[in-house]
Scaffold this active site. Structure first.
Site, PDB file in Angstrom:
ATOM      1  CD  GLN A 223       4.231  -9.396  -2.274  1.00 11.24           C
ATOM      2  OE1 GLN A 223       3.894 -10.541  -2.579  1.00 11.24           O
ATOM      3  NE2 GLN A 223       4.571  -9.053  -1.048  1.00 11.24           N
ATOM      4  CD  GLU A 224       3.647  -2.850  -4.708  1.00 13.17           C
ATOM      5  OE1 GLU A 224       3.169  -2.307  -3.696  1.00 13.17           O
ATOM      6  OE2 GLU A 224       4.845  -2.764  -5.029  1.00 13.17           O
ATOM      7  CB  SER A 225      -3.187  -3.585  -4.303  1.00 15.80           C
ATOM      8  OG  SER A 225      -3.475  -4.190  -5.562  1.00 15.80           O
TER       9      SER A 225
END
Length: 321
Positions: A223-225
Site C-alpha cells: 500500500q505504501e510504496s
C-alpha cells in the site's frame, strides 16, 4: 503557565540546588557522555533496540541515549539549545508518538503506576519528591537518564532516592522467554507471506524478531510504496515502508531507502502501535495518520485518505489469507 506549573518549577529549582551535594553521576564527564551517545548512535538498529527486554521501553531508552551530553537548561525543550528534566522526557516520548504533558508533576501522573523500583522496566518514568519536581527515564540496574540541574548535562546516573512515583507509558515488556516463543511463532504461524512476494525474506525475518504478522508488513509495503524501495512521497516519506525522516530517526533507521532497515523499523513501529491500540485497524490508522489523530478521534480519524488506507490494507490481508 498556570500557578500549579509555576509552583512546580520553583520546587524543581530547589530540588536541583539540593542535588548539588548528591551522588556523583555514573557518566559524569561530557566526554564520556558523548562517547556513550556516539556508541549508541553508531550501533546497528537491532542491537540498540533489543539490548534489554526487547519491548518498546528499550526504544525509549535508545532515544534517550541520543541526548546524552545535551546541556541542562531550565525550561528547555529544544535539544539544540538545552533540555530540562521534563523537556527531555517529553522529547524522547514524542519521537515514539506519545504526547506527554510538559511539566514533571503532570508527567508523573501519566500512564499507569508501577509498584516499586524492583518492578520497573527500561523506559519507565521515575519521579522524585512530593510534589514532584524532578523526573527521569529508568534504564535498568538502578540507573536512569535525566537532565539533573543547571551546570550539568543529560547523563546516566544512579536512581539517587526512592522515587515518589514510577509510571509506565509504553506496553509491558515481554516476560522472560517470550522473545524466543515470538520468534518460533513468527516463522511458522499463518501470516507468513507467499513465495514470490517481493522482499518476502525481510518480512518473514522481521515478523520472527518482533512478533508482527509478515502478511501485515507485506500489505503495508504494498500500500505504501508498491514494494518500491526508492519511493518518496510528496510529504517526504521515504522508502519501501514510507517512513517519515523523524519517525525513521526515532526508530534508529539511518537509511529508510535500505529495505532491510525500513522493514525492521516498520515492524517495530507496527508492533508498538498494535500493543498501544489493541487492534489492527487502529494500528494502521496510526501508521498512516499518526497516533495523535487516533487518540483525538478515539478511533479511525475521519480522513478519507486514512479510511481508504485502512480498508485497502485490510483487504490485501484478507486476500492473502
Amino acid at each position: 503557565m498556570s500557578i500549579a506549573e509555576v509552583t512546580s518549577r520553583i520546587s524543581q529549582i530547589k530540588a536541583q540546588l539540593a542535588l548539588l551535594s548528591g551522588p556523583v553521576a555514573a557518566t559524569g564527564s561530557s566526554g564520556a557522555a558523548f562517547a556513550g551517545a556516539l556508541q549508541d548512535a553508531t550501533a546497528p538498529p537491532t542491537a540498540r533496540i533489543t539490548a534489554g527486554t526487547g519491548g518498546v521501553g528499550d526504544q525509549v531508552v535508545a532515544n534517550a541515549r541520543k541526548y546524552l551530553g545535551v546541556p541542562y537548561v531550565w525550561g528547555g525543550t529544544d535539544p539544540a539549545t538545552g533540555l530540562d528534566c521534563s523537556g527531555l522526557v517529553q522529547q524522547v516520548y514524542s519521537e515514539l508518538g506519545y504526547d506527554l504533558p510538559r511539566v514533571s508533576y503532570q508527567q508523573a501522573q501519566a500512564g499507569r503506576p508501577v509498584a516499586s523500583l524492583a518492578e520497573a522496566q527500561p523506559g519507565d518514568l521515575v519521579a522524585f519528591n512530593s510534589p514532584v519536581n524532578h523526573i527521569g527515564i529508568y534504564i535498568g540496574d538502578n540507573q536512569m537518564i535525566h537532565a539533573p540541574r543547571p551546570g550539568k548535562d543529560v547523563e546516566i546516573s544512579p536512581v539517587y532516592a526512592t522515587p515518589s512515583a514510577i509510571r509506565r507509558i509504553v506496553p509491558d515488556a515481554p516476560a522472560a522467554g517470550a522473545l524466543g516463543s515470538i520468534g518460533a511463532i513468527g516463522t511458522t504461524a499463518p501470516g507468513r507471506v507467499a513465495a514470490g512476494t517481493p522482499y518476502a525474506s525481510l518480512f518473514d525475518g522481521a515478523a520472527a524478531r518482533h512478533g508482527v504478522s509478515a502478511a501485515l508488513l507485506s500489505a503495508v509495503a504494498k500500500q505504501e510504496s508498491g514494494y518500491d524501495p526508492r519511493a518518496t512521497s510528496p510529504a517526504g516519506a521515504q522508502g519501501l515502508m514510507q517512513l517519515m525522516p523523524g519517525t525513521a530517526q526515532g526508530l534508529g533507521v539511518t537509511n529508510a531507502y535500505d529495505p532491510a532497515q525500513a522493514v525492521d523499523g516498520a515492524a517495530r513501529l507496527l508492533k508498538s502501535l498494535l500493543d498501544r491500540f489493541g487492534s489492527t485497524d487502529l494500528a494502521l490508522a496510526a501508521y498512516n495518520a499518526g497516533p495523535g489523530a487516533v487518540l483525538k478521534y478515539d478511533g479511525i480519524p475521519p480522513y478519507a485518505e486514512t479510511q481508504n488506507y485502512v480498508t485497502s490494507v485490510l483487504s490485501t490481508l484478507e486476500a492473502a489469507a
